[in-house]
Motif scaffolding. Structure first.
Motif, PDB file in Angstrom:
ATOM      1  N   THR A  50       0.829  -1.200   0.000  1.00 30.03           N
ATOM      2  CA  THR A  50       0.000   0.000   0.000  1.00 30.03           C
ATOM      3  C   THR A  50       0.864   1.252   0.000  1.00 30.03           C
ATOM      4  OG1 THR A  50      -1.759  -1.183   1.173  1.00 30.03           O
ATOM      5  CG2 THR A  50      -1.834   1.223   1.242  1.00 30.03           C
ATOM      6  N   LYS A  51       1.921   1.270   0.801  1.00 33.78           N
ATOM      7  CA  LYS A  51       2.823   2.420   0.829  1.00 33.78           C
ATOM      8  C   LYS A  51       3.509   2.615  -0.512  1.00 33.78           C
ATOM      9  CE  LYS A  51       3.756   2.246   5.789  1.00 33.78           C
ATOM     10  NZ  LYS A  51       4.752   1.970   6.848  1.00 33.78           N
ATOM     11  N   LYS A  53       2.328   1.729  -3.449  1.00 31.93           N
ATOM     12  CA  LYS A  53       1.325   2.257  -4.378  1.00 31.93           C
ATOM     13  C   LYS A  53       1.086   3.738  -4.128  1.00 31.93           C
ATOM     14  CE  LYS A  53      -1.354  -1.875  -5.406  1.00 31.93           C
ATOM     15  NZ  LYS A  53      -2.700  -2.486  -5.379  1.00 31.93           N
TER      16      LYS A  53
END
Length: 67
Positions: A50-51, A53
């Motif tokens: 997630t980070k 992205k």
């Protein structure tokens, strides 16, 4: 879990053997801890992706804003 009942049993019966009950509780807690550690590892991987992205999206937004 009702940890107090072990203490109560020991107070009521000085010959009460808590080891079998405690052994079972230790086994349950160790299994629970292993499961939580695995979930933590999985969540860590998801957070990392997630980070990455987010960083990619921020970079794309900055590049787009400069045009």
């Amino acid at each position: 879990m009702q940890d107090g009942c072990i203490w109560d049993s020991r107070e009521e019966d000085p010959d009460y053997k808590a080891v079998p009950v405690l052994t079972e509780r230790v086994n349950i807690l160790e299994k629970h801890l292993r499961n939580m550690e695995e979930k933590k590892r999985e969540l860590g991987g998801i957070m990392m992706i997630t980070k990455e992205k987010l960083q990619t999206y921020y970079t794309l937004m900055e590049e787009d804003a400069r045009r």
